[in-house]
Write an enzyme that holds these catalytic residues in place. Structure first.
Site, PDB file in Angstrom:
ATOM      1  N   LEU A 140      83.706  68.222  95.437  1.00 26.56           N
ATOM      2  CA  LEU A 140      84.624  68.596  96.506  1.00 26.56           C
ATOM      3  C   LEU A 140      85.017  67.347  97.299  1.00 26.56           C
ATOM      4  O   LEU A 140      84.828  66.233  96.837  1.00 26.56           O
ATOM      5  CB  LEU A 140      83.947  69.650  97.396  1.00 26.56           C
ATOM      6  CG  LEU A 140      83.670  70.999  96.722  1.00 26.56           C
ATOM      7  CD1 LEU A 140      82.783  71.867  97.592  1.00 26.56           C
ATOM      8  CD2 LEU A 140      84.973  71.722  96.409  1.00 26.56           C
ATOM      9  N   TYR A 161      79.157  67.029 103.056  1.00 29.00           N
ATOM     10  CA  TYR A 161      80.368  67.244 102.275  1.00 29.00           C
ATOM     11  C   TYR A 161      80.080  66.906 100.815  1.00 29.00           C
ATOM     12  O   TYR A 161      79.210  66.104 100.512  1.00 29.00           O
ATOM     13  CB  TYR A 161      81.578  66.498 102.821  1.00 29.00           C
ATOM     14  CG  TYR A 161      81.521  64.995 102.982  1.00 29.00           C
ATOM     15  CD1 TYR A 161      81.438  64.148 101.887  1.00 29.00           C
ATOM     16  CD2 TYR A 161      81.627  64.428 104.247  1.00 29.00           C
ATOM     17  CE1 TYR A 161      81.434  62.774 102.045  1.00 29.00           C
ATOM     18  CE2 TYR A 161      81.630  63.049 104.419  1.00 29.00           C
ATOM     19  CZ  TYR A 161      81.533  62.223 103.311  1.00 29.00           C
ATOM     20  OH  TYR A 161      81.534  60.868 103.463  1.00 29.00           O
ATOM     21  N   CYS A 162      80.788  67.597  99.935  1.00 30.64           N
ATOM     22  CA  CYS A 162      80.572  67.492  98.484  1.00 30.64           C
ATOM     23  C   CYS A 162      79.088  67.638  98.125  1.00 30.64           C
ATOM     24  O   CYS A 162      78.507  66.765  97.479  1.00 30.64           O
ATOM     25  CB  CYS A 162      81.117  66.177  97.943  1.00 30.64           C
ATOM     26  SG  CYS A 162      81.372  66.164  96.152  1.00 30.64           S
ATOM     27  N   PRO A 163      78.450  68.753  98.544  1.00 29.72           N
ATOM     28  CA  PRO A 163      77.014  68.915  98.266  1.00 29.72           C
ATOM     29  C   PRO A 163      76.752  69.130  96.780  1.00 29.72           C
ATOM     30  O   PRO A 163      77.572  69.706  96.066  1.00 29.72           O
ATOM     31  CB  PRO A 163      76.651  70.165  99.076  1.00 29.72           C
ATOM     32  CG  PRO A 163      77.932  70.944  99.140  1.00 29.72           C
ATOM     33  CD  PRO A 163      79.025  69.915  99.219  1.00 29.72           C
ATOM     34  N   LYS A 216      72.030  62.390 103.944  1.00 32.45           N
ATOM     35  CA  LYS A 216      72.705  62.001 102.706  1.00 32.45           C
ATOM     36  C   LYS A 216      73.508  60.723 102.870  1.00 32.45           C
ATOM     37  O   LYS A 216      74.222  60.547 103.853  1.00 32.45           O
ATOM     38  CB  LYS A 216      73.634  63.143 102.278  1.00 32.45           C
ATOM     39  CG  LYS A 216      74.475  62.874 101.027  1.00 32.45           C
ATOM     40  CD  LYS A 216      75.268  64.117 100.678  1.00 32.45           C
ATOM     41  CE  LYS A 216      76.240  63.874  99.537  1.00 32.45           C
ATOM     42  NZ  LYS A 216      76.965  65.096  99.160  1.00 32.45           N
TER      43      LYS A 216
END
Length: 283
Positions: A97, A151-153, A164
């Protein structure tokens, strides 16, 4: 989890540093071009024209969206928000994502042959072990698991103490695989994550969707410089990467793109341009 030596059998690596270029093949160098380049390299490796390759790339003020992001109910408004913030927006052709890129974020593409023999998990594990190796003198606290509300997990998010600093995706083309990671090295991670948070809030407006989009919390993300309380730069990490390749492999080569690679690149670039044009028009 397997380490690099268990997975990577090649003793020759091609090294390409695109982290400081402004143009490629007579065009302004953007993330659109980087994904086309990785596809061309995957094809070249698949056809045994090139050895396994490690490529570095940096793009200023760019939001790279995933294919599912294009299906957000108010995606046009979200894209306009990003553009007003001074960011380019592209839709990539690999998994994942939305991700924020700027000059404090280094991207690494590890492009390998042998898709039939290399599982998806092994591709991820090779990259995880490589990153751990380049930072081994600074920390032994890097973990790989999904960081909720980042975001973008993903399952192979890299974090220290629950925050992260990197995410990994894969792209498979014929018998070649590009394992791509972004490393948040320096700069304002909170600001990057806040922008992605605002993008999702604007693009979704609380509506229910078939796809589960992340509820981004900027507090769960940080740069390596902040996490390690050490001033690190993209240049520092690049030097560590070249040393790691020397540690792992007997030979490192640097070679320009061949004519067949440039031809494949042009085809893939046109596909990327059409993908982005189509998705944005549908938005």
């Amino acid at each position: 989890m397997k380490n690099w030596e268990d997975i990577i059998q090649q003793d020759t690596f091609r090294y390409i540093d695109h982290s400081a270029i402004s143009t490629f093949h007579n065009e302004s160098f953007t993330a659109l071009h980087s994904f086309a380049i990785d596809d061309a390299l995957a094809l070249s490796i698949s056809n045994k024209f090139s050895p396994s390759t490690l490529r570095l790339w940096v793009h200023e003020n760019t939001i790279v969206l995933g294919i599912p992001d294009a299906k957000l109910p108010y995606i046009d408004e979200g894209i306009q928000l990003l553009k007003k913030a001074g960011f380019q927006v592209i839709i990539r052709n690999s998994g994942g994502l939305a991700v924020a890129l700027d000059d404090g974020v280094l991207n690494i593409s590890l492009i390998l042959p042998g898709v039939k023999d290399l599982s998806i998990h092994e591709g991820y594990e090779a990259m995880v072990s490589f990153v751990k190796h380049i930072l081994k003198d600074l920390t032994d606290q890097i973990e790989a698991y999904e960081i909720i509300n980042s975001y973008c997990p993903g399952e192979y998010d890299l974090s220290i103490n629950g925050k992260k600093f990197a995410g990994i995706s894969q792209r498979r083309v014929k018998n070649g695989v590009a394992v791509q990671i972004y490393l948040d090295i320096e700069g304002n991670s909170y600001k990057r994550a806040t922008l992605i948070k605002n993008f999702y809030e604007t693009s979704k407006k609380g509506e229910s969707t078939k796809f589960s989009y992340p509820s981004v919390d900027p507090n769960v993300m940080a740069s390596l410089s902040d996490l390690l309380r050490t001033k690190l730069t993209v240049k520092d990490i690049k030097e560590r990467i070249t040393q790691a390749l020397a540690d792992f492999n007997n030979q490192i080569i640097e070679s320009p793109f061949s004519e067949p690679e440039l031809a494949d690149y042009q085809k893939r670039l046109e596909q990327m341009k059409k993908r982005n044009e189509r998705i944005r028009n549908e938005g």
